[in-house]
Design a protein around this motif. Structure first.
Motif, PDB file in Angstrom:
ATOM      1  N   GLY A  42      61.181  19.203  30.252  1.00  0.00           N
ATOM      2  CA  GLY A  42      61.819  17.986  29.345  1.00  0.00           C
ATOM      3  C   GLY A  42      60.550  17.338  28.476  1.00  0.00           C
ATOM      4  O   GLY A  42      59.588  17.964  28.358  1.00  0.00           O
ATOM      5  N   PRO A  43      60.739  16.281  27.892  1.00  0.00           N
ATOM      6  CA  PRO A  43      59.970  15.630  27.113  1.00  0.00           C
ATOM      7  C   PRO A  43      58.610  15.249  27.984  1.00  0.00           C
ATOM      8  O   PRO A  43      58.927  14.452  28.789  1.00  0.00           O
ATOM      9  N   ILE A  44      57.477  15.317  27.359  1.00  0.00           N
ATOM     10  CA  ILE A  44      56.296  14.913  27.932  1.00  0.00           C
ATOM     11  C   ILE A  44      55.303  14.216  27.236  1.00  0.00           C
ATOM     12  O   ILE A  44      55.515  14.519  25.924  1.00  0.00           O
ATOM     13  N   TYR A  45      54.651  13.398  27.328  1.00  0.00           N
ATOM     14  CA  TYR A  45      53.449  12.710  26.587  1.00  0.00           C
ATOM     15  C   TYR A  45      52.482  13.465  26.732  1.00  0.00           C
ATOM     16  O   TYR A  45      51.888  14.157  27.394  1.00  0.00           O
ATOM     17  N   GLN A  46      51.753  13.738  25.294  1.00  0.00           N
ATOM     18  CA  GLN A  46      50.515  14.502  25.373  1.00  0.00           C
ATOM     19  C   GLN A  46      49.490  13.955  24.364  1.00  0.00           C
ATOM     20  O   GLN A  46      50.025  13.693  23.268  1.00  0.00           O
ATOM     21  N   ARG A  47      48.183  13.767  24.739  1.00  0.00           N
ATOM     22  CA  ARG A  47      47.322  13.233  23.897  1.00  0.00           C
ATOM     23  C   ARG A  47      46.366  14.733  23.403  1.00  0.00           C
ATOM     24  O   ARG A  47      46.241  15.276  24.196  1.00  0.00           O
ATOM     25  N   ARG A  62      58.194  18.748  23.798  1.00  0.00           N
ATOM     26  CA  ARG A  62      59.238  19.081  24.792  1.00  0.00           C
ATOM     27  C   ARG A  62      58.949  20.226  25.642  1.00  0.00           C
ATOM     28  O   ARG A  62      58.371  21.253  24.898  1.00  0.00           O
ATOM     29  N   ILE A  63      59.068  20.345  26.984  1.00  0.00           N
ATOM     30  CA  ILE A  63      58.707  21.754  27.599  1.00  0.00           C
ATOM     31  C   ILE A  63      60.315  22.051  27.828  1.00  0.00           C
ATOM     32  O   ILE A  63      60.926  21.367  28.513  1.00  0.00           O
ATOM     33  N   TYR A  64      60.765  23.058  27.195  1.00  0.00           N
ATOM     34  CA  TYR A  64      62.079  23.573  27.598  1.00  0.00           C
ATOM     35  C   TYR A  64      62.258  24.089  29.021  1.00  0.00           C
ATOM     36  O   TYR A  64      63.160  23.973  29.374  1.00  0.00           O
ATOM     37  N   ASP A  65      61.325  24.778  29.437  1.00  0.00           N
ATOM     38  CA  ASP A  65      61.388  25.535  30.769  1.00  0.00           C
ATOM     39  C   ASP A  65      59.981  25.675  31.174  1.00  0.00           C
ATOM     40  O   ASP A  65      59.303  26.145  30.275  1.00  0.00           O
ATOM     41  N   ILE A  66      59.652  25.818  32.312  1.00  0.00           N
ATOM     42  CA  ILE A  66      58.480  26.210  33.034  1.00  0.00           C
ATOM     43  C   ILE A  66      58.835  26.848  34.277  1.00  0.00           C
ATOM     44  O   ILE A  66      59.683  26.297  35.275  1.00  0.00           O
ATOM     45  N   ARG A  67      57.921  27.982  34.635  1.00  0.00           N
ATOM     46  CA  ARG A  67      58.148  28.485  35.973  1.00  0.00           C
ATOM     47  C   ARG A  67      56.943  28.867  36.614  1.00  0.00           C
ATOM     48  O   ARG A  67      55.998  29.383  35.639  1.00  0.00           O
ATOM     49  N   ILE A  68      56.666  29.257  37.843  1.00  0.00           N
ATOM     50  CA  ILE A  68      55.554  29.617  38.314  1.00  0.00           C
ATOM     51  C   ILE A  68      55.903  31.048  38.605  1.00  0.00           C
ATOM     52  O   ILE A  68      56.967  31.422  39.473  1.00  0.00           O
ATOM     53  N   LEU A  69      55.073  32.052  37.955  1.00  0.00           N
ATOM     54  CA  LEU A  69      55.415  33.346  38.049  1.00  0.00           C
ATOM     55  C   LEU A  69      54.819  34.021  39.640  1.00  0.00           C
ATOM     56  O   LEU A  69      55.282  34.755  40.336  1.00  0.00           O
ATOM     57  N   GLU A  70      53.666  33.468  39.752  1.00  0.00           N
ATOM     58  CA  GLU A  70      52.835  34.204  40.768  1.00  0.00           C
ATOM     59  C   GLU A  70      51.683  32.983  41.545  1.00  0.00           C
ATOM     60  O   GLU A  70      51.585  32.047  40.918  1.00  0.00           O
ATOM     61  N   ARG A  71      51.280  33.079  42.582  1.00  0.00           N
ATOM     62  CA  ARG A  71      50.252  32.118  43.022  1.00  0.00           C
ATOM     63  C   ARG A  71      49.328  33.032  43.941  1.00  0.00           C
ATOM     64  O   ARG A  71      49.846  33.539  44.989  1.00  0.00           O
ATOM     65  N   ASP A  72      48.005  32.683  43.995  1.00  0.00           N
ATOM     66  CA  ASP A  72      47.146  33.221  44.886  1.00  0.00           C
ATOM     67  C   ASP A  72      46.148  32.008  45.154  1.00  0.00           C
ATOM     68  O   ASP A  72      45.104  31.864  44.483  1.00  0.00           O
ATOM     69  N   GLY A  73      46.416  31.578  46.291  1.00  0.00           N
ATOM     70  CA  GLY A  73      45.574  30.193  46.729  1.00  0.00           C
ATOM     71  C   GLY A  73      45.566  29.117  45.591  1.00  0.00           C
ATOM     72  O   GLY A  73      46.512  28.639  45.047  1.00  0.00           O
ATOM     73  N   ARG A  74      44.412  29.085  44.806  1.00  0.00           N
ATOM     74  CA  ARG A  74      44.081  28.013  43.753  1.00  0.00           C
ATOM     75  C   ARG A  74      44.574  28.653  42.619  1.00  0.00           C
ATOM     76  O   ARG A  74      44.615  27.663  41.500  1.00  0.00           O
ATOM     77  N   ASN A  75      44.875  29.686  42.331  1.00  0.00           N
ATOM     78  CA  ASN A  75      45.074  30.198  41.062  1.00  0.00           C
ATOM     79  C   ASN A  75      46.711  30.273  41.137  1.00  0.00           C
ATOM     80  O   ASN A  75      47.369  31.059  41.776  1.00  0.00           O
ATOM     81  N   VAL A  76      47.191  29.741  39.800  1.00  0.00           N
ATOM     82  CA  VAL A  76      48.534  29.702  39.783  1.00  0.00           C
ATOM     83  C   VAL A  76      49.029  30.241  38.415  1.00  0.00           C
ATOM     84  O   VAL A  76      48.424  29.856  37.312  1.00  0.00           O
ATOM     85  N   LEU A  77      49.823  31.308  38.507  1.00  0.00           N
ATOM     86  CA  LEU A  77      50.143  31.892  37.071  1.00  0.00           C
ATOM     87  C   LEU A  77      51.741  31.318  36.547  1.00  0.00           C
ATOM     88  O   LEU A  77      52.516  31.090  37.451  1.00  0.00           O
TER      89      LEU A  77
ATOM     90  N   TYR B   4      61.566  36.446  29.239  1.00  0.00           N
ATOM     91  CA  TYR B   4      61.512  35.253  28.273  1.00  0.00           C
ATOM     92  C   TYR B   4      62.308  34.296  28.862  1.00  0.00           C
ATOM     93  O   TYR B   4      63.442  34.480  29.335  1.00  0.00           O
ATOM     94  N   LEU B   5      61.794  33.107  28.845  1.00  0.00           N
ATOM     95  CA  LEU B   5      62.636  31.719  29.290  1.00  0.00           C
ATOM     96  C   LEU B   5      63.665  31.757  28.411  1.00  0.00           C
ATOM     97  O   LEU B   5      64.843  31.319  28.847  1.00  0.00           O
ATOM     98  N   LYS B   6      63.396  31.937  27.022  1.00  0.00           N
ATOM     99  CA  LYS B   6      64.596  31.585  26.124  1.00  0.00           C
ATOM    100  C   LYS B   6      65.499  32.617  26.144  1.00  0.00           C
ATOM    101  O   LYS B   6      65.048  33.820  25.931  1.00  0.00           O
TER     102      LYS B   6
END
Lengths: 254, 78
Positions: A42-47, A62-77, B4-6
């Motif tokens: 959704g809408p986010i504030y960014q400086r 605006r972030i239309y969508d976001i997803r976690i593709l993979e995760r390996d410990g502290r690394n997040v794709l 793609y997400l879109k």
């Protein structure tokens, strides 16, 4: 390139998709990570960051969508679909802040910008150099036509209005598009939307701003439908009916 | 999972009037003679990690001898 350069202001405003590696600075469980990542939809504030090309005022993206593709410990794709001008480095940093452990962006790849994605017409620098050489030295056009794509491919997602041959040259000279010149209209155009003015051959004539909605363009008898903003096609590509008419009166032939 | 997400948007074209186009003027984008073709082109560049978009543009300018080269969006500082 060349005349195509004029589509840039429009392309710069296109939505983007990125894949990035976010490195967490502490341990976080899957559930918390998922929850916090989802908060950024959704809408986010960014400086804008210190090293950026724009004024560093707080702005909404605006972030239309976001997803976690993979995760390996502290690394997040992460994969992010967002509005133009969203900073991924900042997003990763902010996700880290909310998680309470801190995070930074480790790697970034843009996988789509408007209608151009990494699965179509992608060329490497090597392709471009080779293609140019083949053409210069051996008059081979094909590689060049593969590395360099028609400007029309970059604006596929922009709604289109197709016009008569007789209306083309006036637009090339910056005239607005009036209703009688229109042959086809894509649905869903709203007033002030960016539209692409196209020929029947599929050539981009100009980009403009809609003054009417699609429905009005289809039903109106006269009036300005699109204000021409950026002319792409070189004047003189199509005959100038309008000039002739002005000189010798309406009804005079070509 | 879609890559793609879109999603793909479906758009409809409405015909207001029918007319032919004169083959003597203009070209389908893919059929432009190469000299004309090169006036209306873009590159969907698979940018290598390292050089900045600005550096790539400067480099392409020199290589192609074309002044009007620009890029749509940089990743620096993002």
């Amino acid at each position: 390139m060349s005349r195509a350069i004029k589509v840039l202001p429009v392309l710069l405003k296109e939505d983007k998709e990125y894949v990035c590696v976010m490195r967490l600075h502490g341990d976080v469980d899957d559930a918390s990570l998922r929850k916090v990542v989802n908060m950024f939809k959704g809408p986010i504030y960014q400086r804008p960051p210190l090293r950026s090309a724009v004024k560093r005022a707080l702005r909404v993206r605006r972030i239309y969508d976001i997803r976690i593709l993979e995760r390996d410990g502290r690394n997040v794709l992460l994969q992010v679909w967002c509005e133009a001008g969203t900073y991924m480095r900042k997003l990763c940093h902010d996700i880290g802040e909310i998680l309470g452990v801190g995070a930074h962006m480790q790697e970034l790849r843009r996988i789509r910008s408007g209608s151009l994605d990494e699965d179509h017409y992608l060329a490497t620098l090597h392709d471009v150099v080779d293609a140019f050489f083949f053409w210069k030295e051996h008059k081979l056009e094909e590689p060049l036509r593969q590395s360099f794509i028609p400007v029309e491919y970059t604006i596929q997602h922009i709604p289109k209005v197709v016009i008569r041959d007789s209306a083309v040259d006036a637009i090339c000279h910056g005239a607005p598009l009036t209703v009688p010149g229109i042959l086809q209209v894509e649905n869903g155009i709203k007033v002030r939307d960016t539209v692409a003015i196209m020929t029947l051959k599929g050539e981009l004539v100009a980009l403009g701003e809609a003054v009417m909605r699609s429905e009005q363009m289809l039903t109106a008898k006269k009036g300005i439908a699109v204000k021409t903003k950026a002319v792409i096609m070189e004047p003189g590509t199509y005959p100038s009916m309008w000039k002739k008419k002005k000189k010798s009166g309406a009804g005079a032939g070509i | 999972m879609e890559k793609y997400l879109k999603g793909t948007e479906k758009r409809e074209i409405f015909i207001k009037d029918e007319e032919d186009t004169n083959p003597d003027y203009g070209w389908k984008p893919e059929e432009r003679p190469i000299e004309v073709y090169l006036k209306y082109v873009a590159i969907n560049l698979d940018k290598p990690v390292g050089p900045s978009s600005h550096e790539i543009v400067a480099w392409l300018r020199r290589l192609l001898g074309i002044e009007k080269v620009a890029h749509a969006g940089t990743l620096e500082g993002c």
